[in-house]
Each structure stands twice: as C-alpha cells, then as structure tokens.
Scaffold this active site. Structure first.
Site, PDB file in Angstrom:
ATOM      1  N   SER A   7       3.325 -31.630   9.222  1.00 29.90           N
ATOM      2  CA  SER A   7       3.298 -31.196   7.825  1.00 29.90           C
ATOM      3  C   SER A   7       3.724 -32.340   6.911  1.00 29.90           C
ATOM      4  CB  SER A   7       4.244 -30.016   7.627  1.00 29.90           C
ATOM      5  OG  SER A   7       4.446 -29.822   6.244  1.00 29.90           O
ATOM      6  N   HIS A  32      -1.272 -31.142   8.377  1.00 29.91           N
ATOM      7  CA  HIS A  32      -0.942 -29.855   7.756  1.00 29.91           C
ATOM      8  C   HIS A  32      -0.527 -30.104   6.308  1.00 29.91           C
ATOM      9  CE1 HIS A  32       0.339 -25.608   7.957  1.00 29.91           C
ATOM     10  NE2 HIS A  32       1.385 -25.965   7.223  1.00 29.91           N
ATOM     11  N   ASP A  34       0.789 -28.395   2.935  1.00 29.75           N
ATOM     12  CA  ASP A  34       1.437 -27.206   2.370  1.00 29.75           C
ATOM     13  C   ASP A  34       1.231 -27.154   0.868  1.00 29.75           C
ATOM     14  OD1 ASP A  34       2.703 -25.838   4.607  1.00 29.75           O
ATOM     15  OD2 ASP A  34       3.872 -27.672   4.845  1.00 29.75           O
ATOM     16  N   HIS A  65      -2.618 -25.114   4.107  1.00 31.51           N
ATOM     17  CA  HIS A  65      -1.837 -23.873   4.183  1.00 31.51           C
ATOM     18  C   HIS A  65      -1.477 -23.465   2.761  1.00 31.51           C
ATOM     19  CE1 HIS A  65       2.235 -21.907   5.518  1.00 31.51           C
ATOM     20  NE2 HIS A  65       1.369 -21.013   5.094  1.00 31.51           N
ATOM     21  N   MET A  67       0.176 -21.339   0.161  1.00 28.51           N
ATOM     22  CA  MET A  67       1.229 -20.371  -0.146  1.00 28.51           C
ATOM     23  C   MET A  67       1.139 -20.120  -1.645  1.00 28.51           C
ATOM     24  SD  MET A  67       3.989 -22.140   2.364  1.00 28.51           S
ATOM     25  CE  MET A  67       2.985 -23.624   2.399  1.00 28.51           C
ATOM     26  N   MET A 136       4.374 -17.520  10.756  1.00 31.18           N
ATOM     27  CA  MET A 136       5.458 -18.285  10.120  1.00 31.18           C
ATOM     28  C   MET A 136       6.765 -18.012  10.863  1.00 31.18           C
ATOM     29  SD  MET A 136       4.255 -20.047   7.518  1.00 31.18           S
ATOM     30  CE  MET A 136       5.869 -20.681   7.084  1.00 31.18           C
ATOM     31  N   PHE A 142       9.964 -24.075   1.999  1.00 35.20           N
ATOM     32  CA  PHE A 142      10.693 -25.336   2.161  1.00 35.20           C
ATOM     33  C   PHE A 142      10.644 -25.816   3.609  1.00 35.20           C
ATOM     34  CE2 PHE A 142      12.433 -22.990  -1.367  1.00 35.20           C
ATOM     35  CZ  PHE A 142      12.438 -23.938  -2.384  1.00 35.20           C
ATOM     36  N   GLY A 143      10.669 -27.132   3.771  1.00 35.24           N
ATOM     37  CA  GLY A 143      10.796 -27.714   5.107  1.00 35.24           C
ATOM     38  C   GLY A 143      12.263 -27.731   5.519  1.00 35.24           C
ATOM     39  N   GLY A 144      12.487 -28.042   6.775  1.00 39.34           N
ATOM     40  CA  GLY A 144      13.850 -28.268   7.250  1.00 39.34           C
ATOM     41  C   GLY A 144      14.681 -27.029   7.504  1.00 39.34           C
ATOM     42  N   ASP A 174       4.567 -22.247  12.491  1.00 34.16           N
ATOM     43  CA  ASP A 174       4.951 -23.165  11.415  1.00 34.16           C
ATOM     44  C   ASP A 174       6.352 -22.809  10.941  1.00 34.16           C
ATOM     45  OD1 ASP A 174       5.083 -24.793   9.172  1.00 34.16           O
ATOM     46  OD2 ASP A 174       3.515 -23.752   8.059  1.00 34.16           O
ATOM     47  N   GLY A 176      10.434 -24.877  11.501  1.00 35.01           N
ATOM     48  CA  GLY A 176      11.530 -25.116  12.441  1.00 35.01           C
ATOM     49  C   GLY A 176      11.089 -25.518  13.836  1.00 35.01           C
ATOM     50  N   GLY A 196       7.277 -30.483  10.483  1.00 32.67           N
ATOM     51  CA  GLY A 196       7.535 -31.370   9.361  1.00 32.67           C
ATOM     52  C   GLY A 196       8.736 -32.251   9.604  1.00 32.67           C
ATOM     53  N   SER A 197       9.920 -31.713   9.333  1.00 28.91           N
ATOM     54  CA  SER A 197      11.129 -32.541   9.390  1.00 28.91           C
ATOM     55  C   SER A 197      11.391 -33.124  10.783  1.00 28.91           C
ATOM     56  CB  SER A 197      12.332 -31.726   8.908  1.00 28.91           C
ATOM     57  OG  SER A 197      12.389 -30.484   9.565  1.00 28.91           O
TER      58      SER A 197
HETATM   59  C1  DX5 Z   1       7.110 -24.068   4.971  1.00 33.93           C
HETATM   60  C2  DX5 Z   1       5.888 -24.859   5.371  1.00 33.93           C
HETATM   61  C3  DX5 Z   1       6.007 -25.623   6.615  1.00 33.93           C
HETATM   62  C4  DX5 Z   1       7.103 -26.671   6.608  1.00 33.93           C
HETATM   63  C5  DX5 Z   1       7.501 -26.958   8.017  1.00 33.93           C
HETATM   64  O1  DX5 Z   1       6.803 -23.292   3.889  1.00 33.93           O
HETATM   65  O2  DX5 Z   1       4.777 -23.975   5.519  1.00 33.93           O
HETATM   66  O3  DX5 Z   1       4.762 -26.224   6.957  1.00 33.93           O
HETATM   67  O4  DX5 Z   1       6.717 -27.850   6.000  1.00 33.93           O
HETATM   68  O5  DX5 Z   1       8.570 -27.845   7.973  1.00 33.93           O
HETATM   69  P1  DX5 Z   1       9.661 -27.899   9.126  1.00 33.93           P
HETATM   70  O6  DX5 Z   1       8.939 -28.292  10.387  1.00 33.93           O
HETATM   71  O7  DX5 Z   1      10.616 -28.913   8.633  1.00 33.93           O
HETATM   72  O8  DX5 Z   1      10.224 -26.511   9.240  1.00 33.93           O
HETATM   73 ZN    ZN Z   2       2.877 -24.794   6.365  1.00 28.09          ZN
END
Ligand code: DX5
Ligand code: ZN
Length: 219
Positions: A7, A32, A34, A65, A67, A136, A142-144, A174, A176, A196-197
């Site tokens: 991501s 990916h 977002d 993706h 949202m 999900m 948010f990531g992380g 997707d 964590g 992502g993170s």
């Molecule tokens: C959250 C996003 C994810 C996010 C994943 O809304 O859809 O794609 O970036 O990030 P991590 O892997 O850090 O949870």
């Molecule tokens: Zn996503």
C-alpha cells in the site's frame, strides 16, 4: 497464487516515482492505492490525477481501494487514469450491481470490500460477478494499525461459500499485515496481502516481500 500488494499509503509521497521503482525491484505483484474522500473515512488521500501520473512510471497492476461514499462517481476517472482493478465498499452509498457493471464496462476488474463491523454475508449476493473480495482487518482510514484477529472467521466463511458455489477468486486482506499476521490470514485461505507500514519500514523491501510470500505459501 500468493500475491503481495504494498500500500503506497505508507510510501513517501514526495518521491512516489522512486517508491514505485522500489516496489518493482522488491518483487511486489500489485500496487495498492488507498483512495479516501474524507467522508466514508476520516482521512483524505489521493484521486485519479495522481493515479494517472504514477501510471506513467509503473507497469505493475494498480489495485485501487476506494474508501469513498460514492464509488460509482469515480469509476470512469479511475479507468481513464489506468487503474486495473477497482475495489469498493459494500457499505458505500452507490448501487452495488450498477457499480460492478460500470467497472466492467470501463474495462477494470470489480472487487468488494467489507469493513470490520460488516458481516461477510453482505457480499455473497455479488460473488459470481467479482474478481476479488477484500476483508478489512483494521478499521479503514489509516495505515499502521493493529491486525484484528476477530476478522479471520470471515475468510473461513467466504472460502466455504466459494467452495459451495464452485467459484474461485482472489481473497485479499488489508490492515496490519506483517510477518506474523500474514500467516494467520493465509492459513484461513487468503492469498492476496496488502501491506503498508510493515513493508515500507523495511530497509530491504525485497527480502521482506520474499519472506512474506514464503510465509504465506507455507502457512
Ligand atoms: C487502511 C488501508 C490500508 C492501509 C494498510 O484504510 O486500506 O491499505 O494502508 O496499512 P498497514 O499495512 O500499515 O495496516
Ligand atoms: Zn487499502
């Protein structure tokens, strides 16, 4: 087949071209992307103009993706910008059948996503029209964030429904995803992993992608 879709929410947006090259060199399967509208989730990211710009510097499949409250409104713009697949939320306000049809007509692959509080059964009526379901494993926005283990049973239920109906498709998770949680999700039957993170924080992303893949394949 196991696929890793990093991501770019966790990428350095000031050097997106280099980050996309880093993904390619690392052996990522997809990118990916977002897309958040500040309404469906309390965060705002990027739209079709950025997708169009980065399309010029990456030949990897773009896994968008959305949202957003009204994904149907964005279908044509994302297709024109070069997205390959278009994942939208079953909780969004757009008509689902109509949105799937628009995605197909625009030449993209349709996928549906479910938020943590939404039962997986809500996507069952559309399964024969989808190329992927996204479960999900964090609250989108948010990531992380930390992986929600209580979402794993959705993968099992989805897998069972697909088997019962003799369907097969990508099962994406997707939120964590790291070296521990990828194993939990793969064991239940997920094959497509957004991260992502956990990937972008690696100094050697290539080694991390290879490790993620082998952990998922051997789960
Ligand atoms: C959250 C996003 C994810 C996010 C994943 O809304 O859809 O794609 O970036 O990030 P991590 O892997 O850090 O949870
Ligand atoms: Zn996503």
């Amino acid at each position: 087949m196991v696929k890793i879709s990093p991501s770019i929410l966790s990428a350095d947006y000031s050097i997106l071209k280099e980050e996309l090259q880093r993904l390619k060199d690392a052996g990522a399967d997809w990118v990916h992307i977002d897309v958040m509208d500040g309404h469906f989730v309390p965060n705002l990211t990027l739209g079709a103009p950025i997708v169009k710009a980065i399309r010029r510097v990456s030949d990897l499949p773009f896994d968008a993706h959305l949202m957003v409250d009204d994904p149907l409104f964005f279908v044509k713009d994302f297709a024109a910008a070069g997205a390959d697949s278009f994942t939208f939320h079953v909780e969004s306000k757009s008509d689902i059948e109509e949105t799937i049809t628009a995605i197909e007509q625009a030449g993209m692959k349709p996928a549906l996503a479910v938020k943590p509080a939404t039962p997986i059964e809500t996507v069952f009526p559309y399964l024969d029209r989808l190329f992927m379901v996204l479960v999900m494993t964090v609250e989108p926005g948010f990531g992380g964030q930390s992986f929600m283990e209580d979402q794993l049973s959705k993968i099992t239920a989805l897998k069972e429904e697909l088997q019962k109906r003799n369907l097969s498709m990508e099962i994406q998770v997707d939120g964590g995803i790291n070296k521990d949680t990828i194993v939990l999700a793969a064991k239940k039957g997920a094959n497509n992993f957004v991260s992502g993170s956990a990937l972008f924080s690696q100094s050697d992303m290539k080694a991390a992608v290879a490790e993620f893949k082998s952990l998922a394949e051997n789960a």
